[in-house]
Structure formats: structure tokens, C-alpha cells
Scaffold this active site. Structure first.
Site, PDB file in Angstrom:
ATOM      1  N   LYS A 177      19.427  -1.287  66.813  1.00  0.00           N
ATOM      2  CA  LYS A 177      20.795  -1.213  67.351  1.00  0.00           C
ATOM      3  C   LYS A 177      21.458  -2.586  67.452  1.00  0.00           C
ATOM      4  CE  LYS A 177      19.451   2.677  70.332  1.00  0.00           C
ATOM      5  NZ  LYS A 177      17.998   2.464  70.122  1.00  0.00           N
ATOM      6  N   TYR A 239      12.954   8.538  79.283  1.00  0.00           N
ATOM      7  CA  TYR A 239      12.360   9.870  79.394  1.00  0.00           C
ATOM      8  C   TYR A 239      13.517  10.867  79.577  1.00  0.00           C
ATOM      9  CZ  TYR A 239       9.021  13.544  80.288  1.00  0.00           C
ATOM     10  OH  TYR A 239       8.258  14.680  80.171  1.00  0.00           O
ATOM     11  N   PRO A 241      12.237  10.315  75.661  1.00  0.00           N
ATOM     12  CA  PRO A 241      12.506   9.304  74.648  1.00  0.00           C
ATOM     13  C   PRO A 241      13.012   9.955  73.364  1.00  0.00           C
ATOM     14  CG  PRO A 241      10.182   9.806  74.686  1.00  0.00           C
ATOM     15  CD  PRO A 241      10.804  10.611  75.805  1.00  0.00           C
ATOM     16  N   SER A 242      13.570   9.160  72.469  1.00  0.00           N
ATOM     17  CA  SER A 242      14.038   9.701  71.194  1.00  0.00           C
ATOM     18  C   SER A 242      12.889   9.891  70.212  1.00  0.00           C
ATOM     19  CB  SER A 242      15.105   8.787  70.579  1.00  0.00           C
ATOM     20  OG  SER A 242      14.599   7.478  70.414  1.00  0.00           O
ATOM     21  N   TYR A 243      11.772   9.199  70.441  1.00  0.00           N
ATOM     22  CA  TYR A 243      10.574   9.416  69.626  1.00  0.00           C
ATOM     23  C   TYR A 243       9.356   9.224  70.514  1.00  0.00           C
ATOM     24  CZ  TYR A 243      10.928   4.282  69.241  1.00  0.00           C
ATOM     25  OH  TYR A 243      11.055   2.942  69.512  1.00  0.00           O
ATOM     26  N   TYR A 244       8.306  10.010  70.235  1.00  0.00           N
ATOM     27  CA  TYR A 244       7.153  10.056  71.118  1.00  0.00           C
ATOM     28  C   TYR A 244       6.032   9.119  70.664  1.00  0.00           C
ATOM     29  CZ  TYR A 244       9.606  13.875  73.294  1.00  0.00           C
ATOM     30  OH  TYR A 244      10.560  14.627  73.945  1.00  0.00           O
ATOM     31  N   HIS A 247       7.156   3.080  73.946  1.00  0.00           N
ATOM     32  CA  HIS A 247       7.864   1.830  73.694  1.00  0.00           C
ATOM     33  C   HIS A 247       8.678   1.441  74.922  1.00  0.00           C
ATOM     34  CE1 HIS A 247      10.463   5.184  72.500  1.00  0.00           C
ATOM     35  NE2 HIS A 247      11.505   4.409  72.761  1.00  0.00           N
ATOM     36  N   VAL A 248       8.986   0.161  75.025  1.00  0.00           N
ATOM     37  CA  VAL A 248       9.771  -0.373  76.139  1.00  0.00           C
ATOM     38  C   VAL A 248      11.004  -1.066  75.575  1.00  0.00           C
ATOM     39  CG1 VAL A 248       9.814  -1.981  78.091  1.00  0.00           C
ATOM     40  CG2 VAL A 248       7.714  -0.702  77.567  1.00  0.00           C
ATOM     41  N   HIS A 249      12.165  -0.758  76.135  1.00  0.00           N
ATOM     42  CA  HIS A 249      13.421  -1.375  75.726  1.00  0.00           C
ATOM     43  C   HIS A 249      13.625  -2.680  76.487  1.00  0.00           C
ATOM     44  CE1 HIS A 249      14.809   2.374  73.704  1.00  0.00           C
ATOM     45  NE2 HIS A 249      14.019   2.918  74.608  1.00  0.00           N
TER      46      HIS A 249
END
Length: 311
Positions: A177, A239, A241-244, A247-249
């Protein structure tokens, strides 16, 4: 490693056949288009694709040129192409800063189309029982192809030139992004190597060292590379998440209004660590037994089942 139908330059991008606009977001200055690209073989004529066109963040240094005449995209530069995902930057004229970021999903499945389509959000209360009967089975059968791009990164097959930190436990790199330039919109992601952690629900007391290491290295990276001091970034976990793949933003703390920061979806890393620290050594895990309330879009794969269970 990119899909043969994925466009990697402007000439190929021009073959995009527009179908419809499936989303528009004035906050991110973006349009999400549904359409097709030519198939690289003769099995099918066209390959379904999603193209998200986003204005990159404005640079204050170019303020005096903001109102100069410009036109349509004249040039694009490939940023990355891995599996079904391709990212390019585009220019609306020559001799200027890049104007737009173009994210492409090709081939795009029905699941991708639903994900990128504007959704009506409904708040749901996910109890441990609902997690066990509905959500966990959904995660278990989540297609591995949806996280192949993550595997490519972790296995050293793609985006290795972007890795900012790497260890046997996790890597840190820029999120797709981010435009890789504007510090005020800095956006990184930490991807863990442990495939057994699929979501927030899987976190246990034993994962505290991993989470603390991500926090520590994230702070170190942004300070050494961009001179951002302690407290300059917001670290959180989504939660759902967009994918399982856990990960940490890692985002510039001055960013506001991002959809991913919504209450209920974003869980601050510091708070997650604190909850795990007070977790009992022998009792059931914290995230295994709490109720999680969050917004769920009506296009999400869990929506119908969770709505029915809540009726």
C-alpha cells in the site's frame, strides 16, 4: 514469478478491457476496476483482473507545481510482480513526480472480486463457540493460493531487495500500500515464518518473545532508515485479517482515517502483548476464550454464516 497474463509495462496495461467500477474511495483517492486482460494462451480469450488505481501521497516539496497542467498516464514503472499481484507507478505527464500507484490482481477469482467490492459493514460478536464452529473451519480451508505471495517472500523467491529486516522468525518489508517514498504515509509489514499462527486467535503466551522482537526491530528499522523516533509508528494486528498468515502492520502514527485502523479490526501490538503477559500458565489461552467484536463486510466469506448464527 508473476502470472503470464499480468501486465508489467504500459503497453500490456493498455490491453485492459474495462467492465465496471466496483469501488471508489475518496479517502484514499482510489478507484477499483473490474475487467480483463488477454490470455497468454488459447485456452481462454480473456483473464479476469482487478485493477486498483490510487493517487500517491502528495509531497509538500512539489506544492508550487500542484496546479500545473497534466494529462493522462504517459509512463509507468514496474515496482513488483509476484504470483497474481502486480504493482506499478504511473505518471500523468513527463518530468514530474509519479502521480498514481496501480495495484493489479490477475487472474482475479470471485473471492477477490467480492473482497475488493464496496461492502456494507455489520458488527458481529464472535464468541469462542462461534470461532470453533464457523470461523476456524473457514480458516482451515482458506486456499493456500491466497497466501502464495507471502510464501514467495518468506522462501526468498520475491521482493528480496525490499527486505528491511530478516531473521529465522520473521521479516519486515514495505507493505504494497505504501509508495516507498512519502514518510508521512509509511507502511511496513512484518511476516512471521511460523505457519501455525494463522490469526490473533492462535496467539499464546509462548509467542510473547516473537511479538516483542517484531516491536523492537520495527522501531529500530524506522529509526535507522527514516529517523523516526520511538512512538513514531503504530503497530497493530487485524482481526479478521485479509489473509490468514500472521502478520503485524507497522504504520506512521500520524496516519489517520485508514479503514484498517477501525475500532474492532485493529488490535494494538502493545495491548496484545500485555494481554498475553497476564495469561495463566496452565489455563485456557486469552485469545482462545474472549469474545471478539468486529465489523464484517457483506461480501466476506464468513458473513452469511455469522449472520445466521447471530439471528
Amino acid at each position: 514469478m508473476s502470472h503470464p497474463a499480468a501486465p508489467t509495462n504500459l503497453n500490456k496495461l493498455k490491453y485492459f478491457q474495462f467492465d465496471k467500477v466496483i469501488n471508489e474511495d475518496p479517502l484514499t483517492h482510489s478507484l477499483t476496476l473490474l475487467g480483463t486482460f488477454p490470455s497468454p494462451d488459447e485456452v481462454q480469450d480473456r483473464v479476469t483482473a482487478i485493477v486498483r488505481v490510487e493517487k500517491t501521497a502528495l509531497d509538500a516539496g512539489t506544492a508550487e507545481h500542484l496546479f500545473a497542467a497534466d494529462g493522462l498516464v504517459r509512463r509507468v514503472a514496474l515496482e513488483e510482480s509476484t504470483d497474481i499481484y502486480t504493482w506499478l507507478f504511473g505518471w500523468l505527464g513527463e518530468e514530474r513526480e509519479r502521480d498514481i500507484k496501480i495495484n493489479i490482481v490477475c487472474p482475479a477469482t470471485e473471492v477477490h472480486i467480492r473482497k475488493y467490492t464496496r461492502q456494507n459493514i455489520v458488527m458481529v460478536r464472535e464468541t469462542p463457540d462461534l470461532y470453533g464452529s464457523i470461523v476456524k473451519p473457514y480458516i482451515t480451508v482458506f486456499p493456500k493460493s491466497r497466501t502464495q505471495w507471502v510464501e514467495n517472500i518468506l522462501l526468498g523467491l520475491s521482493e528480496q531487495d525490499k527486505i528491511l529486516f530478516s531473521s529465522p522468525d520473521f521479516v519486515i518489508l514495505p507493505d504494497m500500500k505504501w509508495d516507498l517514498k512519502t514518510i508521512s504515509s509509511l507502511y511496513l509489514v512484518a511476516l512471521v515464518q511460523d505457519r501455525g499462527i494463522r490469526s490473533l486467535r492462535d496467539l499464546r503466551k509462548q509467542h510473547i518473545p516473537l511479538l516483542k522482537a517484531i516491536r523492537s526491530e520495527g522501531e529500530r528499522v524506522v529509526e535507522e532508515k527514516w529517523a523516526l523516533g520511538k512512538g513514531a509508528v503504530r503497530m497493530y494486528i487485524h482481526y479478521q485479517p485479509s489473509y490468514y498468515h500472521f502478520h503485524v502492520h507497522i504504520v506512521n502514527a500520524n496516519q489517520v482515517g485508514m479503514v484498517g485502523m477501525a475500532v474492532g479490526q485493529a488490535h494494538l501490538l502493545d495491548n496484545v502483548i500485555s494481554l498475553l503477559e497476564i495469561e495463566s500458565e496452565n489455563g485456557p489461552a486469552t485469545f482462545e476464550r474472549i469474545v471478539l467484536t468486529y465489523g464484517l463486510g457483506d461480501q466476506h466469506g464468513l458473513f452469511e454464516a455469522m449472520q445466521a448464527a447471530s439471528a
